[in-house]
Design a protein around this motif. Sequence first.
Motif, PDB file in Angstrom:
ATOM      1  N   THR A  52      47.515  37.957  40.344  1.00 49.30           N
ATOM      2  CA  THR A  52      48.063  36.891  39.510  1.00 49.30           C
ATOM      3  C   THR A  52      46.943  36.179  38.787  1.00 49.30           C
ATOM      4  N   TRP A  53      47.297  35.518  37.707  1.00 43.57           N
ATOM      5  CA  TRP A  53      46.335  34.707  36.950  1.00 43.57           C
ATOM      6  C   TRP A  53      46.411  33.243  37.377  1.00 43.57           C
ATOM      7  N   LEU A  54      47.541  32.836  37.944  1.00 39.74           N
ATOM      8  CA  LEU A  54      47.736  31.459  38.409  1.00 39.74           C
ATOM      9  C   LEU A  54      48.833  31.471  39.460  1.00 39.74           C
ATOM     10  N   GLY A  55      48.600  30.796  40.565  1.00 43.70           N
ATOM     11  CA  GLY A  55      49.622  30.718  41.592  1.00 43.70           C
ATOM     12  C   GLY A  55      49.431  29.507  42.478  1.00 43.70           C
ATOM     13  N   ILE A  56      50.495  29.149  43.179  1.00 46.79           N
ATOM     14  CA  ILE A  56      50.456  28.085  44.173  1.00 46.79           C
ATOM     15  C   ILE A  56      51.163  28.587  45.429  1.00 46.79           C
ATOM     16  N   THR A  57      51.101  27.784  46.477  1.00 48.18           N
ATOM     17  CA  THR A  57      51.791  28.124  47.715  1.00 48.18           C
ATOM     18  C   THR A  57      52.580  26.920  48.213  1.00 48.18           C
ATOM     19  N   CYS A  63      45.420  28.372  42.781  1.00 45.22           N
ATOM     20  CA  CYS A  63      44.291  29.183  42.340  1.00 45.22           C
ATOM     21  C   CYS A  63      44.543  29.649  40.910  1.00 45.22           C
ATOM     22  N   VAL A  64      43.492  29.619  40.095  1.00 49.40           N
ATOM     23  CA  VAL A  64      43.560  30.041  38.699  1.00 49.40           C
ATOM     24  C   VAL A  64      42.321  30.867  38.401  1.00 49.40           C
ATOM     25  N   VAL A  65      42.491  31.942  37.610  1.00 48.73           N
ATOM     26  CA  VAL A  65      41.355  32.797  37.263  1.00 48.73           C
ATOM     27  C   VAL A  65      41.340  33.050  35.762  1.00 48.73           C
ATOM     28  N   THR A  66      40.135  33.069  35.170  1.00 44.99           N
ATOM     29  CA  THR A  66      39.965  33.485  33.784  1.00 44.99           C
ATOM     30  C   THR A  66      38.901  34.571  33.727  1.00 44.99           C
ATOM     31  N   ASN A  67      38.884  35.298  32.609  1.00 46.99           N
ATOM     32  CA  ASN A  67      37.790  36.232  32.400  1.00 46.99           C
ATOM     33  C   ASN A  67      36.638  35.522  31.695  1.00 46.99           C
ATOM     34  N   VAL A  68      35.542  36.246  31.466  1.00 45.76           N
ATOM     35  CA  VAL A  68      34.379  35.721  30.750  1.00 45.76           C
ATOM     36  C   VAL A  68      34.246  36.534  29.470  1.00 45.76           C
ATOM     37  N   ARG A  69      34.284  35.857  28.328  1.00 40.37           N
ATOM     38  CA  ARG A  69      34.246  36.555  27.051  1.00 40.37           C
ATOM     39  C   ARG A  69      32.810  36.922  26.681  1.00 40.37           C
ATOM     40  N   ASP A  70      32.486  38.180  26.867  1.00 39.32           N
ATOM     41  CA  ASP A  70      31.172  38.692  26.501  1.00 39.32           C
ATOM     42  C   ASP A  70      31.294  40.204  26.350  1.00 39.32           C
ATOM     43  N   PRO A  71      31.459  40.715  25.110  1.00 44.22           N
ATOM     44  CA  PRO A  71      31.660  42.151  24.928  1.00 44.22           C
ATOM     45  C   PRO A  71      30.454  42.982  25.355  1.00 44.22           C
ATOM     46  N   ARG A  72      29.310  42.336  25.571  1.00 37.66           N
ATOM     47  CA  ARG A  72      28.128  43.071  26.013  1.00 37.66           C
ATOM     48  C   ARG A  72      28.127  43.295  27.515  1.00 37.66           C
ATOM     49  N   ASP A  73      29.045  42.635  28.224  1.00 43.11           N
ATOM     50  CA  ASP A  73      29.123  42.746  29.677  1.00 43.11           C
ATOM     51  C   ASP A  73      30.239  43.732  30.030  1.00 43.11           C
ATOM     52  N   PRO A  74      29.918  44.871  30.592  1.00 42.24           N
ATOM     53  CA  PRO A  74      30.970  45.857  30.893  1.00 42.24           C
ATOM     54  C   PRO A  74      31.993  45.309  31.893  1.00 42.24           C
ATOM     55  N   GLN A  75      33.254  45.583  31.610  1.00 41.57           N
ATOM     56  CA  GLN A  75      34.343  45.120  32.478  1.00 41.57           C
ATOM     57  C   GLN A  75      34.504  46.098  33.638  1.00 41.57           C
ATOM     58  N   GLN A  76      33.559  46.043  34.549  1.00 43.91           N
ATOM     59  CA  GLN A  76      33.560  46.948  35.694  1.00 43.91           C
ATOM     60  C   GLN A  76      33.680  46.157  36.986  1.00 43.91           C
ATOM     61  N   GLY A  77      34.359  46.755  37.963  1.00 45.91           N
ATOM     62  CA  GLY A  77      34.526  46.117  39.252  1.00 45.91           C
ATOM     63  C   GLY A  77      35.985  45.932  39.597  1.00 45.91           C
ATOM     64  N   ALA A  78      36.229  45.246  40.694  1.00 44.36           N
ATOM     65  CA  ALA A  78      37.595  44.996  41.157  1.00 44.36           C
ATOM     66  C   ALA A  78      38.314  44.026  40.225  1.00 44.36           C
ATOM     67  N   SER A  79      39.638  44.077  40.232  1.00 47.29           N
ATOM     68  CA  SER A  79      40.452  43.223  39.373  1.00 47.29           C
ATOM     69  C   SER A  79      40.269  41.749  39.713  1.00 47.29           C
ATOM     70  N   ARG A  80      40.138  40.917  38.674  1.00 48.13           N
ATOM     71  CA  ARG A  80      40.007  39.467  38.860  1.00 48.13           C
ATOM     72  C   ARG A  80      41.245  38.865  39.522  1.00 48.13           C
ATOM     73  N   GLY A  81      42.427  39.412  39.180  1.00 41.94           N
ATOM     74  CA  GLY A  81      43.657  38.846  39.710  1.00 41.94           C
ATOM     75  C   GLY A  81      43.754  38.912  41.222  1.00 41.94           C
ATOM     76  N   LEU A  82      43.040  39.860  41.820  1.00 47.17           N
ATOM     77  CA  LEU A  82      43.060  39.968  43.273  1.00 47.17           C
ATOM     78  C   LEU A  82      42.322  38.805  43.928  1.00 47.17           C
ATOM     79  N   LEU A  83      41.397  38.176  43.202  1.00 48.69           N
ATOM     80  CA  LEU A  83      40.706  36.999  43.733  1.00 48.69           C
ATOM     81  C   LEU A  83      41.696  35.871  44.013  1.00 48.69           C
ATOM     82  N   ALA A  84      42.590  35.642  43.061  1.00 48.18           N
ATOM     83  CA  ALA A  84      43.589  34.589  43.242  1.00 48.18           C
ATOM     84  C   ALA A  84      44.536  34.923  44.382  1.00 48.18           C
ATOM     85  N   THR A  85      44.988  36.175  44.421  1.00 49.66           N
ATOM     86  CA  THR A  85      45.898  36.596  45.482  1.00 49.66           C
ATOM     87  C   THR A  85      45.257  36.438  46.857  1.00 49.66           C
ATOM     88  N   ASP A  86      43.994  36.824  46.970  1.00 45.46           N
ATOM     89  CA  ASP A  86      43.307  36.740  48.259  1.00 45.46           C
ATOM     90  C   ASP A  86      43.198  35.305  48.743  1.00 45.46           C
TER      91      ASP A  86
END
Length: 257
Positions: A52-57, A63-86
């Motif tokens: 999720t991008w935003l959630g409550i309990t 918890c809220v998550v955003t990405n970082v805008r930088d096309p020079r930074d490869p979008q590699q790794g685990a999904s950001r949305g899982l951070l909020a879920t965890d």
Amino acid sequence: MCLIAFAWQIHPRWRLLLAGNRDEFHARPSAPLARWNDLPIIGGRDLEAGGTWLGITETGRCCVVTNVRDPRDPQQGASRGLLATDFLAGVNDAPTHAQSLLATATDYRPFNLLTFDTDHGFYIGNRPEARAQLIEPGVHGLSNADFNTPWPKTKALMNRLQAWLDAGHEVDFAPLFRALANEERAPDEVLPDTGVGVERERWLSSAFIRGEQYGTRASTIVAIGYDGRALIVEQRFGPNGRFQGQTELPVGWVSAA
């Protein structure tokens, strides 16, 4: 999320009052705001990665998550949305979670994360390095850059939130939704330079992004009270900003304290 302003521990009724827009490709499958069946989370859901991008309990976490805008930074790794879920489904308080996440933060795609429990708020980011910051009471903002970076649309939304607070509002969220719907673009001289080119910087400089392929998918208000009551309201939009509906969910969690 791509634009957030929030008031932390300064409103007489709401411990956390947050307003934000989620910008995303319209083709990415998502479920609207709801109570999840498999996890103790209330929020929208990314049906591609499962997070999720935003959630409550019901227990007052947010918890809220955003990405970082930088096309020079490869979008590699685990999904950001899982951070909020965890965080939302976990048992650690915000300080413990923040310290633990620092050890693995670089394993995820570039992110900004806001976590709140009943007592603490934290900002955690992983660019240019992993770091965590305790959130002090006040009005704060976040977009696709570092915490409280004064991008024009971030400052504008923070100012609109401050005006809402000064007016003494409690449950009239219409002024905040109008602020999230603002399509005014920033002058060229104050645009950030994130490496996407001036035309795209102009397009992305408004609070509400209107586009056929990419744009604002959801505008959300979260209000979590000191008294154990909360409210989350989501407005949804399709290609070219077409309104697709609204969901409002009251939450009546009981504090363990």
